[in-house]
Design an enzyme around this catalytic site. Structure first.
Site, PDB file in Angstrom:
ATOM      1  N   HIS A  69      46.004  39.464  44.464  1.00  0.00           N
ATOM      2  CA  HIS A  69      46.327  41.103  44.123  1.00  0.00           C
ATOM      3  C   HIS A  69      47.207  41.361  44.310  1.00  0.00           C
ATOM      4  O   HIS A  69      47.776  41.741  43.745  1.00  0.00           O
ATOM      5  CB  HIS A  69      44.634  41.306  43.962  1.00  0.00           C
ATOM      6  CG  HIS A  69      44.833  41.465  42.021  1.00  0.00           C
ATOM      7  ND1 HIS A  69      44.543  41.604  41.561  1.00  0.00           N
ATOM      8  CD2 HIS A  69      45.228  44.046  42.366  1.00  0.00           C
ATOM      9  CE1 HIS A  69      44.466  42.459  40.352  1.00  0.00           C
ATOM     10  NE2 HIS A  69      44.861  43.853  40.532  1.00  0.00           N
ATOM     11  N   ASP A  73      55.343  39.814  32.743  1.00  0.00           N
ATOM     12  CA  ASP A  73      54.267  39.017  32.203  1.00  0.00           C
ATOM     13  C   ASP A  73      52.820  39.423  33.074  1.00  0.00           C
ATOM     14  O   ASP A  73      52.916  40.439  33.534  1.00  0.00           O
ATOM     15  CB  ASP A  73      54.792  37.601  33.061  1.00  0.00           C
ATOM     16  CG  ASP A  73      54.977  37.938  34.550  1.00  0.00           C
ATOM     17  OD1 ASP A  73      54.337  38.052  35.524  1.00  0.00           O
ATOM     18  OD2 ASP A  73      56.449  37.958  34.763  1.00  0.00           O
ATOM     19  N   HIS A 125      42.352  42.631  34.486  1.00  0.00           N
ATOM     20  CA  HIS A 125      41.350  42.964  35.078  1.00  0.00           C
ATOM     21  C   HIS A 125      40.522  41.734  34.395  1.00  0.00           C
ATOM     22  O   HIS A 125      39.466  42.033  34.515  1.00  0.00           O
ATOM     23  CB  HIS A 125      40.309  44.127  34.652  1.00  0.00           C
ATOM     24  CG  HIS A 125      40.806  44.989  35.653  1.00  0.00           C
ATOM     25  ND1 HIS A 125      39.625  46.867  35.366  1.00  0.00           N
ATOM     26  CD2 HIS A 125      40.834  45.183  37.149  1.00  0.00           C
ATOM     27  CE1 HIS A 125      39.921  46.860  37.196  1.00  0.00           C
ATOM     28  NE2 HIS A 125      40.734  45.996  37.358  1.00  0.00           N
ATOM     29  N   GLU A 135      48.371  44.457  33.005  1.00  0.00           N
ATOM     30  CA  GLU A 135      47.945  44.421  34.681  1.00  0.00           C
ATOM     31  C   GLU A 135      46.527  43.412  34.037  1.00  0.00           C
ATOM     32  O   GLU A 135      45.485  43.861  32.793  1.00  0.00           O
ATOM     33  CB  GLU A 135      47.086  45.718  35.258  1.00  0.00           C
ATOM     34  CG  GLU A 135      47.212  45.464  36.450  1.00  0.00           C
ATOM     35  CD  GLU A 135      47.196  46.762  37.627  1.00  0.00           C
ATOM     36  OE1 GLU A 135      48.005  46.296  38.125  1.00  0.00           O
ATOM     37  OE2 GLU A 135      46.320  47.389  37.873  1.00  0.00           O
TER      38      GLU A 135
END
EC number: 6.3.5.3
Lengths: 736, 233
Positions: free
Chosen positions: A44, A492, A91, A89
């Site tokens: 990450h 992206d 999650h 982003e």
């Protein structure tokens, strides 16, 4: 003392990586240091498996005011003194474990990324993937995720203007929740996530630090969460009210002369935020960890450093100029605490109660290992690509029945039941609301506007990661062009399976190559990105899902067009093809093939030159005021695209050409680079001229009008029936 | 004239309101921080939408205790015009400046949609440029807009013409099907007996320009401006 496998598993470091740490430090790392490495070398934060590939992506453009990589996101010039930054982003894993908070904090995280740049967040989008909704747990995840996005976004006052949602069993148990945020900045007022000089203070503002989210980056995000029986404690809990106040306070603080840097505190908490700031500043950093305000007593330095408590930001403040900063945050009832100082040197030194508990070179921590691999195309993929699509049986149902089924598919039906739960009007800039190909926003004080969209068809990327990802870029741009906007930048969100397997390595390599090729062809940069790997469901890697966020510029926002047909008698025109109906190859990876025949196969294709020329003609025709509507032909093919334009416009349509024997491929094939526009018959010849000059094929399909749909001799359907299937399909498919 | 726009922590419609009354309609407008207590310089007060203090506990329940609300109460007691929009309406009800409560939408979901509001009373200072029976196309955006009050209060509101707006279809038909949140009698906006304090759930400031979907919201601000400027003259 040799470290146990259990400890390494907890922070998702391999034995080899542990050896590399010893090698670099010249000693065994302390437990605290091991935690820092685990976080910063996680996929990450450290992009171990993607860094080398991402470096190949185009990142330059005349419009770039801040280059990607220099800060958290690239900044794009829009003209008229305005600039924009945006980012996606993921999650995914938190949302699989705790859908409501997972999705909510995903939204919160991407918003912090954007206002950390000094930008005011002006739009949110979200790109979601779930298993088929006939499964009760999938519906629980779906409702939780939508609830979380709705709860966080609505409270914070940022309009949620678009995105996509797609259902396939490949995502069962491992949903994808990607949030995109767009921020607007006055040109020249960009904030930097760095300090200016030694002595600058590091200040933590916002929420207190608790034990939530420890190992979020390393544990949840960087390996298959299915290995974990219970990772719920690694999901953070969001407080949108606090973040709303934090946005106002942080943006206001940038006007104070002492505030030189702003950085968001996201994955891996203070560890990642502070150490990346030190790296970017080219300085060392002394952290006094016991100064961090805590939610609970007895927290260790390890826990404080790795907590992912939400709604926290870091400021770099000139020594001696912190007084007004304290005052400002007090006005907003927010805590502000000095927790460190930038200094000459190379190390991050962590102090707890006056004792140095760790001193490690910044570069050692931030320079995560890089894994390079060359993908080998698996045989199963070749077999899928070579499938004989002409062997697909022609359905026994009538074409009308198939069209109604397609319209009601959860992948095609109107998303109104979802987006009516999101505030898409706040800030009063929304010119084109969700439900079209792209959302259009005006920019107050300027004639200009922006269009924003996200796109990715995982099925197509599965069948050909290179071409599929190029198609995702093409379609994300096409969504902009059909409103009249010129694509100017991309972001992206890579969502892939386990990068330690050859198949996923092949998919990653090919996909990023395709993305780069397509972005180059459009001549636009990729300004930011995010990678989420280890997405697996029931032991199987998900379809490669490189979500592309796109942003386009309208020089005159009043000139935009929308997807719905407008007036009786208008001519319906298709740009990008010279015959009305598609051929059998168009069925590759199509919704029709999946929904009706339960198959994902065939070889997707894209003629990149044609794509670019077609989009340019479409924009040109819109700019010249020649067309009244614009809509992309995508999921469900031409029949679905025409029906959508009719239903959205509330007016019927009649297509003259007969679909022929393979009516299914003709009407539901998904060959790329096709755009539907409508225009008055007087403007038809002008549009023909534009197309001819640019060597773009086009075909007049039929006319707008009436209260029914007709496609040659195949389908005659009351518009009301299509309207019902499309508008209510989603609610019916997701009902308990 | 000068509008005062109250800002609580968590308010998000203050800039939209400022844009509508200042940017579009050209009136003076200033923000009022929730700790402020001096409102004398304003000709009208707007309590805009948002999630004041996070709407923890209950929508508007914490805002009613803020210093500025004491000042708003005094301002209203002296006859000053006050309009509460969405969260502002909730705050006015919590403060007792308007009767009734705003409960969770009956379907339990947040709703962001365009609504058509039937003007039930065109004699108020907030609706005098409208015509009774006309509909205004204005969006709503809330999870707690289900207006309820006891029978006696509703009877009084209806009898006195204190129901200003009802959710209707575009033709002005008030039906249960068109009711977006379960509000009793499709009530979307009410006014106090004295006629100087109005609350409404939909957002007139979000319908201030044709470019963003319509400008019917200006009817409310224009009515205020016309009536207030007349008293100032």
């Amino acid at each position: 003392m040799p470290v146990t496998q259990e400890t390494l598993d907890e922070i998702a470091l391999s034995r080899d990586e542990y050896e590399a740490i010893i090698d670099r430090l010249g000693r065994e790392p302390e437990p605290l240091e091991l935690g820092l490495f685990g976080a910063l070398w996680s996929e990450h934060c450290g992009y171990k498996h993607t860094k080398a590939l991402l470096r190949t992506l185009p990142s330059s453009s005349d419009r770039l005011l801040v280059a990607p990589g220099a800060e958290n996101a690239g900044v794009v010039d829009l003209g008229d003194g305005l600039a924009v930054c945006f980012k996606i982003e993921s999650h995914n894993h938190p949302s699989a474990v705790e859908p409501f908070e997972g999705a909510a904090t995903g939204v919160g995280g991407i918003i912090r990324d954007i206002f950390a740049m000094g930008a005011r967040p002006i739009a949110l989008l979200n790109s979601l993937r779930f298993g088929q909704p006939d499964d009760a747990r999938t519906r629980y995840l779906l409702n939780g995720v939508i609830g979380g996005i709705s709860s966080y976004g609505n409270c914070i006052g940022i309009p949620d203007v678009g995105g996509e949602i797609f259902f396939s069993d490949t995502y069962k148990g491992n949903p994808l929740v990607n949030a995109m945020c767009v921020g607007l900045i006055e040109n020249g007022k960009m904030a930097s996530a760095s300090a200016k000089e030694p002595g600058d203070l590091l200040m933590l503002v916002g929420a207190d630090t608790g034990r939530d989210g420890i190992h979020g980056a390393s544990g949840l995000a960087s390996r298959s969460f299915e290995e974990q029986a219970e990772m719920r404690s690694a999901v953070q809990v969001g407080n949108p009210f606090l973040e709303k106040v934090l946005i106002e306070a942080c943006i206001e603080s940038l006007d104070l002369p002492g505030v030189v840097g702003l950085q968001d505190c996201g994955a891996a908490g203070i560890t990642s935020a502070a150490i990346e700031m030190a790296e970017r500043s080219g300085m060392g950093l002394k952290l006094t960890i016991d100064d961090v305000p805590r939610r609970e007593e007895g927290m260790t330095p390890y826990e404080v450093m790795l907590s992912e408590s939400q709604e926290r930001m870091l400021l770099a403040v000139t020594h001696g100029m912190e007084g007004p900063v304290f005052d400002l945050f007090e006005k907003w009832d927010l805590d502000a605490t000095v927790i460190g100082e930038f200094e000459l040197g190379e190390n991050v030194r962590i102090y707890d109660e006056g004792v140095e508990v760790s001193s490690t070179p910044v570069i050692t921590l931030t320079d995560a290992p890089e894994y390079k691999f060359a993908g080998v195309k698996p045989q199963w993929l070749t077999d899928l690509q070579n499938a004989d699509l002409s062997a697909t049986p022609i359905p026994s149902e009538s074409p009308s029945e198939i069209l109604l089924k397609m319209l009601a598919s959860p992948n095609i039906a109107s998303r109104f039941p979802i987006y009516r739960q999101y505030d898409y009007h706040v800030q009063t800039n929304t010119v084109v609301e969700p439900g079209g190909d792209a959302a259009v926003l005006r920019l107050k004080g300027s004639k200009r506007g922006i269009a924003v969209s996200t796109d990715c068809n995982g099925r197509i990327c599965y069948l050909d990661p290179e071409i599929g990802t190029a198609i995702a870029v093409a379609e994300a741009c096409r969504n902009l062009s059909v409103t009249g906007a010129l694509p100017v930048a991309l972001t992206d969100g890579l969502n892939f399976g386990n990068p330690e397997t050859p198949d996923v390595q092949f998919q990653l390599t090919e996909s990023i190559a395709g993305m780069g090729r397509a972005a180059d062809a459009f001549g636009i940069p990729i300004v930011s990105g995010n990678a989420s790997l280890y997405n697996q469901s029931q032991g199987t890697d998900i379809f490669p899902t490189p979500i592309i966020g796109s942003l386009g510029l309208l020089k005159d926002v009043e000139k935009h067009v929308t997807a719905g047909f407008k007036s009786d008698g208008d001519v319906i025109i298709m740009l990008g093809a010279d015959s009305a109906w598609d051929d059998i190859d168009g069925l590759a990876g199509s919704e029709y093939l999946d929904l009706i025949h339960g198959k994902v196969e065939g070889q997707p294709k894209l003629d990149m030159d044609l794509e670019i020329r077609t989009q340019a003609v479409c924009r040109d025709a819109i700019e010249k005021g020649l067309v009244k509507s614009g809509h992309d032909v995508s999921d469900g093919g031409l029949a679905v695209a025409i029906t959508e334009s009719a239903v959205i416009g509330g007016i019927g349509a009649s297509i003259t050409a007969a679909p022929g024997e393979r009516w299914d491929a003709a009407m539901f094939g998904e060959t790329q680079s096709r755009i539907i526009v409508s225009a008055t018959s007087e403007n038809l010849s002008e549009i023909e001229k534009l197309a001819q000059v640019s060597n773009v094929p086009m075909v007049a399909l039929g006319t707008v009008g009436g209260e029914s749909l007709s496609f040659g001799d195949s389908i005659t359907l009351p518009l009301a029936d299509a309207d019902d299937a499309w508008k209510n399909g989603f609610s019916r498919a997701t009902a308990d | 004239m000068k509008f005062g726009i109250v800002v609580f922590p968590g308010t998000w419609s203050e800039k939209d309101t400022h844009h509508a009354v200042n940017g579009v309609l050209g009136q003076d407008a200033e923000y009022i921080w929730h700790g402020d207590e001096a409102l004398d310089q304003y000709d009208a007060i707007v309590l805009p939408g948002g999630f004041s203090y996070g709407d923890f506990l209950r929508c508007g329940a914490i805002a009613r205790f803020s210093p500025v609300m004491e000042a708003v109460r005094n301002f209203a007691d002296k006859g000053g015009p006050v309009v509460g929009i969405c969260n502002g309406f909730q705050v006015l009800c919590e403060s007792g400046l308007l009767p009734g409560v705003l409960m969770r939408n009956d379907h339990l979901e947040f709703r962001c949609i365009w609504t058509d509001l039937k003007v039930e009373n065109d004699t108020t200072m907030f609706t005098s440029t409208a015509t009774k029976g006309q509909t205004l196309h204005i969006p709503m955006s809330h999870g707690e807009g289900n207006y309820q009050a006891d029978e006696a209060t509703i009877e009084k509101l209806e009898g006195n013409g204190q129901v200003v707006f009802r959710y209707a279809d575009a033709a002005g038909n008030v039906t249960p099907e068109i009711n977006p949140n379960g509000s009793i009698n499709n009530i979307a906006g009410i006014i106090n007996e004295r006629g100087n304090v109005m609350g409404m759930m939909p957002h007139p400031e979000k319908a201030s320009e044709k470019l963003i979907g319509g400008d019917d919201g200006n009817v409310i601000f224009k009515s205020m401006i016309e009536n207030i400027v007349a008293t100032l003259a």
